[in-house]
Enzyme design. Structure first.
Site, PDB file in Angstrom:
ATOM      1  N   ASP A   1       4.646   0.489  12.049  1.00 20.16           N
ATOM      2  CA  ASP A   1       3.475  -0.199  11.490  1.00 20.16           C
ATOM      3  C   ASP A   1       3.390  -1.658  11.923  1.00 20.16           C
ATOM      4  OD1 ASP A   1       3.426   1.570   8.292  1.00 20.16           O
ATOM      5  OD2 ASP A   1       2.869   2.141  10.329  1.00 20.16           O
TER       6      ASP A   1
ATOM      7  N   CYS B   1      -5.529  12.432  13.181  1.00 17.75           N
ATOM      8  CA  CYS B   1      -6.184  11.151  12.937  1.00 17.75           C
ATOM      9  C   CYS B   1      -6.066  10.306  14.195  1.00 17.75           C
ATOM     10  CB  CYS B   1      -5.579  10.465  11.732  1.00 17.75           C
ATOM     11  SG  CYS B   1      -4.058   9.641  12.121  1.00 17.75           S
TER      12      CYS B   1
ATOM     13  N   LYS C   1       0.850  -1.213   0.000  1.00 19.16           N
ATOM     14  CA  LYS C   1       0.000   0.000   0.000  1.00 19.16           C
ATOM     15  C   LYS C   1       0.877   1.251   0.000  1.00 19.16           C
ATOM     16  CE  LYS C   1      -1.732   1.492   4.067  1.00 19.16           C
ATOM     17  NZ  LYS C   1      -1.418   2.877   4.469  1.00 19.16           N
ATOM     18  N   ASN C   2       1.900   1.249   0.853  1.00 16.97           N
ATOM     19  CA  ASN C   2       2.690   2.474   1.048  1.00 16.97           C
ATOM     20  C   ASN C   2       3.717   2.709  -0.044  1.00 16.97           C
ATOM     21  OD1 ASN C   2       1.117   2.945   3.223  1.00 16.97           O
ATOM     22  ND2 ASN C   2       2.644   2.408   4.756  1.00 16.97           N
TER      23      ASN C   2
ATOM     24  N   ARG D   1      -8.305  -1.208   4.475  1.00 13.46           N
ATOM     25  CA  ARG D   1      -7.538  -0.075   3.943  1.00 13.46           C
ATOM     26  C   ARG D   1      -6.157  -0.534   3.504  1.00 13.46           C
ATOM     27  NH1 ARG D   1      -7.951   5.363   7.076  1.00 13.46           N
ATOM     28  NH2 ARG D   1      -6.583   5.688   5.327  1.00 13.46           N
TER      29      ARG D   1
ATOM     30  N   ARG E   1      -5.154  10.301   4.767  1.00 12.77           N
ATOM     31  CA  ARG E   1      -4.190  11.393   4.842  1.00 12.77           C
ATOM     32  C   ARG E   1      -3.105  11.260   3.787  1.00 12.77           C
ATOM     33  NH1 ARG E   1      -3.382  13.262   8.912  1.00 12.77           N
ATOM     34  NH2 ARG E   1      -1.209  13.793   8.458  1.00 12.77           N
TER      35      ARG E   1
ATOM     36  N   ARG F   1      -0.139  14.257  13.341  1.00  7.59           N
ATOM     37  CA  ARG F   1       0.449  14.039  12.016  1.00  7.59           C
ATOM     38  C   ARG F   1       0.402  15.294  11.138  1.00  7.59           C
ATOM     39  NH1 ARG F   1      -1.629   8.361   9.829  1.00  7.59           N
ATOM     40  NH2 ARG F   1       0.173   8.572   8.462  1.00  7.59           N
TER      41      ARG F   1
HETATM   42  C1  EPZ Z   1       4.009   6.932   6.478  1.00  4.36           C
HETATM   43  O1  EPZ Z   1       3.156   7.904   7.064  1.00  4.36           O
HETATM   44  C2  EPZ Z   1       3.164   5.683   6.302  1.00  4.36           C
HETATM   45  N1  EPZ Z   1       2.051   5.970   5.397  1.00  4.36           N
HETATM   46  C3  EPZ Z   1       2.636   5.235   7.670  1.00  4.36           C
HETATM   47  O2  EPZ Z   1       1.913   4.036   7.467  1.00  4.36           O
HETATM   48  C4  EPZ Z   1       3.822   4.962   8.588  1.00  4.36           C
HETATM   49  O3  EPZ Z   1       3.357   4.606   9.867  1.00  4.36           O
HETATM   50  C5  EPZ Z   1       4.698   6.213   8.676  1.00  4.36           C
HETATM   51  O4  EPZ Z   1       5.101   6.628   7.348  1.00  4.36           O
HETATM   52  C6  EPZ Z   1       5.946   6.001   9.513  1.00  4.36           C
HETATM   53  O5  EPZ Z   1       6.691   4.966   8.965  1.00  4.36           O
HETATM   54  C7  EPZ Z   1       2.294   6.004   4.064  1.00  4.36           C
HETATM   55  O6  EPZ Z   1       3.413   5.816   3.599  1.00  4.36           O
HETATM   56  C8  EPZ Z   1       1.113   6.286   3.175  1.00  4.36           C
HETATM   57  P1  EPZ Z   1       5.802  10.362   8.695  1.00  4.36           P
HETATM   58  P2  EPZ Z   1       3.649   9.439   7.145  1.00  4.36           P
HETATM   59  O7  EPZ Z   1       5.595  11.621   7.952  1.00  4.36           O
HETATM   60  O8  EPZ Z   1       4.522   9.756   5.987  1.00  4.36           O
HETATM   61  C9  EPZ Z   1       5.839  13.651  12.070  1.00  4.36           C
HETATM   62  C10 EPZ Z   1       0.152   2.544   7.766  1.00  4.36           C
HETATM   63  O9  EPZ Z   1      -0.259   1.975   8.771  1.00  4.36           O
HETATM   64  N2  EPZ Z   1       5.722  14.630  10.983  1.00  4.36           N
HETATM   65  O10 EPZ Z   1       7.035   9.565   8.421  1.00  4.36           O
HETATM   66  O11 EPZ Z   1       2.452  10.266   7.380  1.00  4.36           O
HETATM   67  C11 EPZ Z   1       4.594  12.793  12.214  1.00  4.36           C
HETATM   68  O12 EPZ Z   1       3.635  13.443  13.024  1.00  4.36           O
HETATM   69  C12 EPZ Z   1       0.514   4.008   7.825  1.00  4.36           C
HETATM   70  O13 EPZ Z   1       0.331   2.005   6.634  1.00  4.36           O
HETATM   71  C13 EPZ Z   1       5.750  15.998  11.293  1.00  4.36           C
HETATM   72  O14 EPZ Z   1       5.847  16.391  12.456  1.00  4.36           O
HETATM   73  O15 EPZ Z   1       4.546   9.411   8.460  1.00  4.36           O
HETATM   74  C14 EPZ Z   1       5.126  11.543  12.859  1.00  4.36           C
HETATM   75  O16 EPZ Z   1       5.219  11.743  14.258  1.00  4.36           O
HETATM   76  C15 EPZ Z   1       0.212   4.609   9.176  1.00  4.36           C
HETATM   77  N3  EPZ Z   1       5.651  16.900  10.272  1.00  4.36           N
HETATM   78  C16 EPZ Z   1       6.542  11.423  12.288  1.00  4.36           C
HETATM   79  O17 EPZ Z   1       6.861  12.713  11.750  1.00  4.36           O
HETATM   80  C17 EPZ Z   1       5.545  16.524   8.962  1.00  4.36           C
HETATM   81  O18 EPZ Z   1       5.470  17.396   8.077  1.00  4.36           O
HETATM   82  C18 EPZ Z   1       6.685  10.409  11.158  1.00  4.36           C
HETATM   83  O19 EPZ Z   1       5.645  10.683  10.251  1.00  4.36           O
HETATM   84  C19 EPZ Z   1       5.516  15.135   8.670  1.00  4.36           C
HETATM   85  C20 EPZ Z   1       5.624  14.214   9.693  1.00  4.36           C
END
Ligand code: EPZ
Length: 428
Positions: A306, A117, A22-23, A398, A93, A122
């Protein structure tokens, strides 16, 4: 509302094929927006989130269809709009992934700000900061991100956090920027590397994807791509845990062991046997009773957030005390209260859940709250004594392609049912 019913106690035995990730599929579909033409994606999983992304791209004027070979064709000739409405973004998202490519291709984009969420606030501030550094004008207006840029200009970016979709958004924006972009402290996840393969096949020069420094040399135009989506490492790891908790013996096909080293190390540590009889195949044999261990989620190549919920389910019946620390998201323990309803003994102290292993879980009616929490409850239900009924199981759809069918084929007594349970459906 869809539910899942599991009669626990069956050992998982047999072979199972992993679906596309998915990702990796979502950023690949987003990258198609950079192209004026038809791109084809094979091994794309049929998931609720892929269907949502399809609606998002069709809302922009693209045409998507699954062809006779089961590949998803994305025709972006007709892209006329540059906006992603709230009613679509609020359910997923990852919609934020269209911001970078739309801005790069159209010079403008209007994308609803994803709200918080289930698993955390996030924010997307790092996505927006990077795009501004690439020369975009960004305005937040009534819950929408309004971005404009005649042509983005390559620059040196540093990410405060190695955000996965942030890295992906900026790679796609940089693909059509003038000059070279370097992203420091980039996310190293295999899905980021898979996106780099898509962009390279489109004609973009990229180096370092999969490491914390990625260099992208922008081009004027990119060409349509044919791409095979990488296998889903989280689905494969979830199946490993399911085999572990049921003392099973399964062969997982179509996965890449090198993408799951942190999880495999942990599962071996607790007593499971994991081997690779052939390329792309992993044999998993569960122990009689797994030992306890400590887990801390970290950005790749650390232990993936994850998989935190699923490994916690396994640790609920381990021999001893486990400390599971979530460092990526601030609220990713919603499966704890549901697991405790099944007889687990878990206490949450800040970012750490202390799990005291119990001999056996007992089946119970439980509720899914987010994608990976749902997977955790399924894993627990497979080993629990008696019946587990999981409400709001749409969360599972999902991110897992026919997980119920795959588990049933491995010998689990599991089926989907209709439950009368009202729920609006939440994003994550
Ligand atoms: C990706 O989400 C994945 N989703 C998530 O998978 C996964 O858990 C996550 O990466 C971490 O590995 C997809 O790839 C579609 P991040 P993402 O930006 O990109 C903070 C699943 O279950 N942050 O790496 O949204 C954020 O709040 C899903 O398949 C900021 O502060 O995660 C978090 O604490 C869930 N500002 C941390 O960074 C930003 O601009 C990591 O988030 C962006 C992120």
């Amino acid at each position: 509302m869809k539910g899942i019913v599991i009669e626990g106690g069956e050992r998982l035995v047999g072979e199972v094929q992993v679906s596309g990730a998915k990702n990796a599929a979502l950023p690949a579909l987003a990258a198609a927006l950079l192209v004026e033409g038809t791109s084809i994606f094979s091994n794309c999983p049929r998931l609720r989130d892929v269907a949502t992304f399809q609606a998002l791209l069709e809302n922009l004027g693209a045409r998507l269809e699954w062809n006779g070979k089961g590949e998803l064709q994305v025709d972006t000739y007709g892209i006329m709009g540059a906006s992603a409405p709230y009613d679509l973004v609020k359910t997923m998202r990852a919609s934020i992934l269209i911001l970078g490519p739309l801005l790069a291709r159209m010079g403008e984009a209007v994308v609803s700000l994803p709200g918080g969420c289930a698993i955390g606030a996030r924010p997307v501030n790092l996505h927006l900061k990077g795009l501004e550094q690439l020369g975009a004008q960004i305005e937040l207006d009534h819950g929408y991100i309004k971005a404009r840029a005649k042509r983005l200009k390559g620059t040196h970016l540093y990410l405060d956090i190695p955000t996965v979709t942030g890295t992906e958004n900026l790679m796609m924006a940089a693909a059509l920027a003038e000059g070279t972009t370097v992203i420091e402290n980039a996310a190293c996840e295999p899905e980021v590397e898979d996106l780099a393969h898509v962009l390279s096949a489109m004609g973009v020069e990229i180096e370092g994807a999969g490491t914390s420094e990625v260099t992208i040399r922008g081009v004027e135009h990119v060409r349509p791509v044919q791409h095979a989506v990488m296998p889903d490492r989280i689905e494969a790891a979830t199946l490993m845990v399911a085999a572990g908790i049921t003392r099973g013996n399964i062969l997982i096909k179509g996965c890449r062991l090198e993408h799951m080293e942190a999880v495999v190390a942990k599962l071996r540590e607790v007593g499971m046997e994991i081997s690779s009889p052939a390329a792309g195949e992993v044999r998993v044999v569960g122990a009689n009773r797994v030992r306890s261990t400590d887990v801390k989620t970290l950005p790749y190549p650390g232990f993936p957030t994850d998989m935190q919920a699923q490994v916690m389910a396994l640790m609920t019946v381990a021999n001893g005390l486990s400390a599971i620390t979530e460092t990526i998201f601030e609220n990713r323990f919603m499966h704890v209260s549901e697991l405790n309803r099944m007889g687990a003994d878990i206490r949450v102290q800040g970012p750490t859940a202390i799990v005291t292993g119990v001999p056996q879980l007992s089946g119970a009616p439980v509720m899914a709250t987010d994608l990976r929490a749902s997977a955790s409850l399924v894993v627990a239900g497979l080993a629990a004594q008696g019946r587990t009924v999981i409400a709001r199981a749409y969360h599972l759809e999902r991110g897992y392609e026919d997980l119920v069918g795959k588990l049933a084929a491995l010998g689990a007594t599991v089926q989907e049912v209709d439950l009368d349970d009202e729920d609006t459906g939440e994003q994550e």
